[in-house]
Design a protein around this motif. Structure first.
Motif, PDB file in Angstrom:
ATOM      1  N   GLY A  59       0.774  -1.235   0.000  1.00  0.00           N
ATOM      2  CA  GLY A  59       0.000   0.000   0.000  1.00  0.00           C
ATOM      3  C   GLY A  59       0.806   1.287   0.000  1.00  0.00           C
ATOM      4  N   HIS A  60       2.135   1.191  -0.060  1.00  0.00           N
ATOM      5  CA  HIS A  60       2.975   2.383  -0.055  1.00  0.00           C
ATOM      6  C   HIS A  60       3.832   2.418  -1.311  1.00  0.00           C
ATOM      7  CE1 HIS A  60       1.954   3.322   4.088  1.00  0.00           C
ATOM      8  NE2 HIS A  60       2.136   2.036   4.374  1.00  0.00           N
ATOM      9  N   ARG A  61       3.932   3.599  -1.919  1.00  0.00           N
ATOM     10  CA  ARG A  61       4.773   3.762  -3.100  1.00  0.00           C
ATOM     11  C   ARG A  61       6.233   3.811  -2.666  1.00  0.00           C
ATOM     12  NH1 ARG A  61       3.187   2.517  -7.902  1.00  0.00           N
ATOM     13  NH2 ARG A  61       4.376   4.142  -8.922  1.00  0.00           N
ATOM     14  N   THR A  62       7.071   3.124  -3.414  1.00  0.00           N
ATOM     15  CA  THR A  62       8.513   3.158  -3.188  1.00  0.00           C
ATOM     16  C   THR A  62       9.190   3.015  -4.541  1.00  0.00           C
ATOM     17  OG1 THR A  62      10.332   2.310  -1.834  1.00  0.00           O
ATOM     18  CG2 THR A  62       8.851   0.669  -2.817  1.00  0.00           C
ATOM     19  N   SER A  63      10.467   3.235  -4.566  1.00  0.00           N
ATOM     20  CA  SER A  63      11.192   3.090  -5.825  1.00  0.00           C
ATOM     21  C   SER A  63      12.547   2.455  -5.562  1.00  0.00           C
ATOM     22  CB  SER A  63      11.364   4.453  -6.512  1.00  0.00           C
ATOM     23  OG  SER A  63      12.135   5.315  -5.709  1.00  0.00           O
ATOM     24  N   PHE A  64      13.100   1.907  -6.622  1.00  0.00           N
ATOM     25  CA  PHE A  64      14.447   1.348  -6.577  1.00  0.00           C
ATOM     26  C   PHE A  64      15.120   1.654  -7.904  1.00  0.00           C
ATOM     27  CE2 PHE A  64      11.569  -1.974  -8.017  1.00  0.00           C
ATOM     28  CZ  PHE A  64      12.198  -2.499  -9.134  1.00  0.00           C
ATOM     29  N   SER A  65      16.428   1.667  -7.879  1.00  0.00           N
ATOM     30  CA  SER A  65      17.211   1.944  -9.080  1.00  0.00           C
ATOM     31  C   SER A  65      18.115   0.757  -9.365  1.00  0.00           C
ATOM     32  CB  SER A  65      18.067   3.200  -8.888  1.00  0.00           C
ATOM     33  OG  SER A  65      17.246   4.319  -8.665  1.00  0.00           O
ATOM     34  N   LEU A  66      18.037   0.247 -10.596  1.00  0.00           N
ATOM     35  CA  LEU A  66      18.854  -0.885 -11.010  1.00  0.00           C
ATOM     36  C   LEU A  66      19.411  -0.644 -12.404  1.00  0.00           C
ATOM     37  CD1 LEU A  66      16.737  -4.030 -10.015  1.00  0.00           C
ATOM     38  CD2 LEU A  66      18.742  -3.110  -8.843  1.00  0.00           C
ATOM     39  N   GLU A  67      20.583  -1.194 -12.637  1.00  0.00           N
ATOM     40  CA  GLU A  67      21.139  -1.204 -13.978  1.00  0.00           C
ATOM     41  C   GLU A  67      20.224  -2.049 -14.865  1.00  0.00           C
ATOM     42  OE1 GLU A  67      24.206  -0.381 -10.981  1.00  0.00           O
ATOM     43  OE2 GLU A  67      22.691  -1.926 -11.137  1.00  0.00           O
ATOM     44  N   ALA A  68      20.210  -1.728 -16.147  1.00  0.00           N
ATOM     45  CA  ALA A  68      19.323  -2.427 -17.083  1.00  0.00           C
ATOM     46  C   ALA A  68      19.530  -3.934 -17.046  1.00  0.00           C
ATOM     47  CB  ALA A  68      19.524  -1.882 -18.492  1.00  0.00           C
ATOM     48  N   GLU A  69      20.783  -4.361 -16.903  1.00  0.00           N
ATOM     49  CA  GLU A  69      21.085  -5.794 -16.886  1.00  0.00           C
ATOM     50  C   GLU A  69      20.464  -6.477 -15.658  1.00  0.00           C
ATOM     51  OE1 GLU A  69      24.109  -3.603 -19.247  1.00  0.00           O
ATOM     52  OE2 GLU A  69      23.285  -3.332 -17.250  1.00  0.00           O
ATOM     53  N   PHE A  70      20.575  -5.838 -14.498  1.00  0.00           N
ATOM     54  CA  PHE A  70      19.965  -6.407 -13.291  1.00  0.00           C
ATOM     55  C   PHE A  70      18.447  -6.419 -13.415  1.00  0.00           C
ATOM     56  CE2 PHE A  70      24.053  -5.748 -11.128  1.00  0.00           C
ATOM     57  CZ  PHE A  70      24.122  -6.912 -10.382  1.00  0.00           C
ATOM     58  N   MET A  71      17.882  -5.377 -14.008  1.00  0.00           N
ATOM     59  CA  MET A  71      16.430  -5.320 -14.158  1.00  0.00           C
ATOM     60  C   MET A  71      15.933  -6.438 -15.067  1.00  0.00           C
ATOM     61  SD  MET A  71      13.757  -4.009 -13.150  1.00  0.00           S
ATOM     62  CE  MET A  71      12.827  -2.537 -13.075  1.00  0.00           C
ATOM     63  N   ALA A  72      16.644  -6.700 -16.150  1.00  0.00           N
ATOM     64  CA  ALA A  72      16.253  -7.791 -17.060  1.00  0.00           C
ATOM     65  C   ALA A  72      16.293  -9.131 -16.339  1.00  0.00           C
ATOM     66  CB  ALA A  72      17.161  -7.814 -18.284  1.00  0.00           C
ATOM     67  N   LEU A  73      17.333  -9.353 -15.539  1.00  0.00           N
ATOM     68  CA  LEU A  73      17.446 -10.609 -14.800  1.00  0.00           C
ATOM     69  C   LEU A  73      16.377 -10.708 -13.711  1.00  0.00           C
ATOM     70  CD1 LEU A  73      21.336 -10.728 -14.545  1.00  0.00           C
ATOM     71  CD2 LEU A  73      19.893 -12.159 -16.004  1.00  0.00           C
ATOM     72  N   LEU A  74      16.076  -9.605 -13.049  1.00  0.00           N
ATOM     73  CA  LEU A  74      15.034  -9.602 -12.024  1.00  0.00           C
ATOM     74  C   LEU A  74      13.669  -9.922 -12.638  1.00  0.00           C
ATOM     75  CD1 LEU A  74      14.370  -9.069  -9.021  1.00  0.00           C
ATOM     76  CD2 LEU A  74      13.948  -6.676  -9.662  1.00  0.00           C
ATOM     77  N   LYS A  75      13.373  -9.321 -13.789  1.00  0.00           N
ATOM     78  CA  LYS A  75      12.107  -9.614 -14.476  1.00  0.00           C
ATOM     79  C   LYS A  75      12.035 -11.080 -14.890  1.00  0.00           C
ATOM     80  CE  LYS A  75      11.126  -4.988 -16.241  1.00  0.00           C
ATOM     81  NZ  LYS A  75      11.017  -4.149 -17.454  1.00  0.00           N
ATOM     82  N   ALA A  76      13.157 -11.654 -15.308  1.00  0.00           N
ATOM     83  CA  ALA A  76      13.185 -13.076 -15.677  1.00  0.00           C
ATOM     84  C   ALA A  76      12.908 -13.949 -14.453  1.00  0.00           C
ATOM     85  CB  ALA A  76      14.528 -13.430 -16.303  1.00  0.00           C
ATOM     86  N   CYS A  77      13.461 -13.572 -13.309  1.00  0.00           N
ATOM     87  CA  CYS A  77      13.201 -14.321 -12.065  1.00  0.00           C
ATOM     88  C   CYS A  77      11.714 -14.289 -11.735  1.00  0.00           C
ATOM     89  CB  CYS A  77      14.002 -13.740 -10.904  1.00  0.00           C
ATOM     90  SG  CYS A  77      15.774 -14.019 -10.989  1.00  0.00           S
ATOM     91  N   ALA A  78      11.100 -13.123 -11.879  1.00  0.00           N
ATOM     92  CA  ALA A  78       9.662 -12.997 -11.602  1.00  0.00           C
ATOM     93  C   ALA A  78       8.860 -13.861 -12.565  1.00  0.00           C
ATOM     94  CB  ALA A  78       9.236 -11.535 -11.709  1.00  0.00           C
ATOM     95  N   LYS A  79       9.236 -13.853 -13.831  1.00  0.00           N
ATOM     96  CA  LYS A  79       8.526 -14.655 -14.829  1.00  0.00           C
ATOM     97  C   LYS A  79       8.626 -16.142 -14.505  1.00  0.00           C
ATOM     98  CE  LYS A  79       8.166 -15.488 -19.763  1.00  0.00           C
ATOM     99  NZ  LYS A  79       8.634 -15.109 -21.104  1.00  0.00           N
ATOM    100  N   ASP A  80       9.827 -16.596 -14.142  1.00  0.00           N
ATOM    101  CA  ASP A  80      10.015 -18.007 -13.808  1.00  0.00           C
ATOM    102  C   ASP A  80       9.192 -18.430 -12.599  1.00  0.00           C
ATOM    103  OD1 ASP A  80      11.725 -18.683 -15.880  1.00  0.00           O
ATOM    104  OD2 ASP A  80      13.533 -18.193 -14.736  1.00  0.00           O
ATOM    105  N   ARG A  81       8.935 -17.512 -11.701  1.00  0.00           N
ATOM    106  CA  ARG A  81       8.150 -17.812 -10.500  1.00  0.00           C
ATOM    107  C   ARG A  81       6.663 -17.524 -10.697  1.00  0.00           C
ATOM    108  NH1 ARG A  81      11.727 -16.948  -5.464  1.00  0.00           N
ATOM    109  NH2 ARG A  81      13.778 -17.339  -6.325  1.00  0.00           N
ATOM    110  N   ALA A  82       6.289 -17.100 -11.891  1.00  0.00           N
ATOM    111  CA  ALA A  82       4.907 -16.739 -12.214  1.00  0.00           C
ATOM    112  C   ALA A  82       4.386 -15.658 -11.268  1.00  0.00           C
ATOM    113  CB  ALA A  82       3.998 -17.966 -12.207  1.00  0.00           C
TER     114      ALA A  82
END
Length: 90
Positions: free
Chosen positions: A12-35
């Motif tokens: 319920g609270h807005r927050t932000s994080f900053s990641l290099e594009a490469e880390f963001m791509a890998l993080l999104k892949a982790c989320a996809k693999d975990r559905a």
């Protein structure tokens, strides 16, 4: 390396994080693999972190990449990253 700031809502609270594009791509892949939605995975990491969120997410990705049981999306993202020559040289 491009760093991108991402805003999400955690418990319920807005927050932000900053990641290099490469880390963001890998993080999104982790989320996809975990559905999971990206925000759901970030919330899980957030619950266990001790430092700032961006650092916790980078450490999570490093643990996932170095693990033995990578999902297909993460395997593909790592292969793409390596093929692009984004290794440290160590």
């Amino acid at each position: 390396m491009t760093i991108t700031k991402t805003s999400i809502t955690l418990r319920g609270h807005r927050t932000s994080f900053s990641l290099e594009a490469e880390f963001m791509a890998l993080l999104k892949a982790c989320a996809k693999d975990r559905a999971l939605a990206l925000a759901e995975l970030v919330a899980q990491v957030d619950e266990m972190r001790e430092g700032n969120l961006s650092s916790a997410l980078r450490l999570f990705v490093l643990r996932e990449v170095s693990g033995d049981q990578k999902g297909p999306a993460l395997e593909a993202a790592v292969a793409k990253w390596l093929a692009a020559g984004q290794t440290t040289g160590d």
